[in-house]
Write an enzyme that holds these catalytic residues in place. Structure first.
Site, PDB file in Angstrom:
ATOM      1  N   ASP A  14       0.822  -1.216   0.000  1.00 30.90           N
ATOM      2  CA  ASP A  14       0.000   0.000   0.000  1.00 30.90           C
ATOM      3  C   ASP A  14       0.849   1.255   0.000  1.00 30.90           C
ATOM      4  OD1 ASP A  14      -2.246  -1.585   0.032  1.00 30.90           O
ATOM      5  OD2 ASP A  14      -2.594  -1.387   2.178  1.00 30.90           O
ATOM      6  N   ARG A  96      -0.514   5.049  17.391  1.00 33.07           N
ATOM      7  CA  ARG A  96      -0.765   6.046  16.354  1.00 33.07           C
ATOM      8  C   ARG A  96      -0.365   7.469  16.745  1.00 33.07           C
ATOM      9  NH1 ARG A  96      -0.105   1.982  13.548  1.00 33.07           N
ATOM     10  NH2 ARG A  96      -1.811   1.137  12.285  1.00 33.07           N
ATOM     11  N   ASP A 125      -7.734   4.571  12.044  1.00 28.43           N
ATOM     12  CA  ASP A 125      -6.380   5.129  11.977  1.00 28.43           C
ATOM     13  C   ASP A 125      -6.333   6.498  11.318  1.00 28.43           C
ATOM     14  OD1 ASP A 125      -5.200   3.125  13.378  1.00 28.43           O
ATOM     15  OD2 ASP A 125      -4.517   2.001  11.633  1.00 28.43           O
ATOM     16  N   SER A 180      -5.469  -8.783   7.152  1.00 25.62           N
ATOM     17  CA  SER A 180      -4.915  -7.448   7.362  1.00 25.62           C
ATOM     18  C   SER A 180      -4.398  -7.402   8.797  1.00 25.62           C
ATOM     19  CB  SER A 180      -6.004  -6.381   7.154  1.00 25.62           C
ATOM     20  OG  SER A 180      -5.506  -5.104   7.510  1.00 25.62           O
TER      21      SER A 180
END
Length: 412
Positions: A14, A96, A125, A180
């Site tokens: 990605d 994060r 996210d 994922s």
């Protein structure tokens, strides 16, 4: 001279596809930034720098924040007992804001005008990254390709692989669809495949990375000892270590004993429900040990208040509001309670279970003289009579009132 953009880079498909896409659509100079929170397999790739440069980036930063993550992000949540929806130990959520902080720092160092992330428009996210970035520098432009539907046309791995090939980038990624995953020092999360159907059981034989299924764990208990000082773990089995090292070792021990696997349907910030499986073997042990010690040393009212604030902190962290006055205020309260959270916790691990094996602390509020069923010198049983009369007075008054009301009804 081209404007610079800092790209949150993992080395995966990605974010690799984003490099030529950003150059083609915006003409940016790409500064890749990989933040090492303990994801391991991503950063053991010797070709990471070569891949970023070959894809069109001008530079790659690899920044190790494992100790900062453990000390300044994980531990405040452990000390608070912050658990989202009674199950999720906030593994991704805690990382994060730290990643956002480092992205902003690199952007300032490089004089970049924008930061780009590869989070989708459905997930949490995007919120966590962007709230963190805006709190630290509201003037930096944020590029979120998955929400830019007029220019972002790739919707699958196949699309991304073909896009890279069309731009002369040959990558070692397969077309096959898999789970994922997101991994760091604290945990690994899994989404996709059979997990997208809540009626289906997880395929743990293919799914699990850090742990074994409980039924495949050893038939013998594993005993461990954790020492705490001021709310923080300082030693495991008598050996002093950094917090990050304790978590790493607990991951190995807990994983081998099938500890810390949860299957949850959680409520995302964007409003939808999402199913995932989380492996947090070391974190589950550490949280349980910390809770076990707090039970011994904190008074009832402090514990009750702390539980409420811990639940609120979990919501704050989950929603990406780390850099807020409320998070700082809750953390300040929690830190004030940790001055007495010092002692030793013993546990047994057995097939996914954590079994208490004794707790000691110099600040223990437990008194055997008070708690014993035999009469002790600190407690006079007859004192309970007056206490119960006063404690139950509101109930007695209400009962008398209701009796009078019923009597009046009968006489009318």
């Amino acid at each position: 001279m081209s404007e610079k953009v800092v790209l949150a880079y993992s080395g995966g498909l990605d974010t690799t596809a984003l490099i030529p896409w950003l150059k083609e659509n915006f003409g940016y100079e790409i500064i890749c930034c990989c933040i090492n929170c303990g994801q391991e397999e991503e950063l053991t790739d010797d070709n990471l720098n070569e891949r970023a440069l070959a894809s069109g980036a001008s530079k790659l930063y690899i920044i190790d924040v494992i100790d900062e993550f453990a000390d300044d992000y994980i531990m405040p949540c452990v000390e608070a007992g912050a658990v989202y929806e009674h199950k999720y130990l906030l593994g991704t959520s805690m990382a994060r804001p730290l990643i956002a902080k480092k992205l902003v720092e690199v952007a300032h160092k490089e004089g970049a005008s924008a930061i780009c992330h590869g989070a989708t428009g459905k997930g949490n996210d995007q919120i966590r990254f962007e709230l963190g970035i805006r709190a630290l520098d509201p003037n930096i432009k944020i590029i979120a390709p998955w929400r830019m539907t007029d220019v972002w046309k790739m919707q699958s791995r196949e699309d991304e692989i073909q896009y890279c090939k069309d731009h002369g980038i040959d990558l070692p990624f397969s077309m096959g669809k898999g789970y994922s995953r997101d991994r760091n020092l604290w945990h690994i999360s899994h989404e996709g495949l059979e997990l997208e159907d809540p009626s289906q059981a997880p395929n743990y034989d293919k799914l699990l990375v850090l742990t074994v299924p409980p039924e495949k764990a050893p038939d013998k208990e594993t005993e461990i000892t954790l020492d705490f000082k001021d709310g923080k773990p300082v030693a495991l089995n008598g050996k002093q270590m950094k917090i990050s090292e304790i978590i790493e070792e607990l991951n190995k021990i807990g994983g081998a004993n099938g500890i810390g696997i949860i299957d949850i349907v959680e409520n995302r910030v964007v409003g939808m429900k999402s199913r995932g499986v989380y492996e947090t073997p070391g974190g589950t042990i550490l949280m349980e040990a910390h809770d076990q010690l707090e039970e011994l040393v904190l008074d009832r009212e402090t514990m009750e208040t702390k539980k409420k604030l811990g639940s609120q902190l979990a919501q704050i962290v989950y929603e990406g509001k780390w850099f807020t006055p409320l998070r700082e205020a809750i953390q300040a309260f929690v830190e004030s309670t940790q001055k007495v959270v010092t002692g030793t916790v013993k546990m047994k691990l057995y097939k996914g279970n954590i079994i208490r094996n004794g707790t000691t602390s110099p600040y223990s509020l437990y008194s055997s003289s008070l708690a014993s069923f035999t009469t002790g010198d600190m407690y006079d049983h007859s004192d309970a009579t007056g206490f119960i009369n006063l404690f139950g007075l509101p109930l007695k008054v209400r009962a008398l009132m209701m009796k009078d009301v019923e009597t009046q009804k009968k006489t009318q």
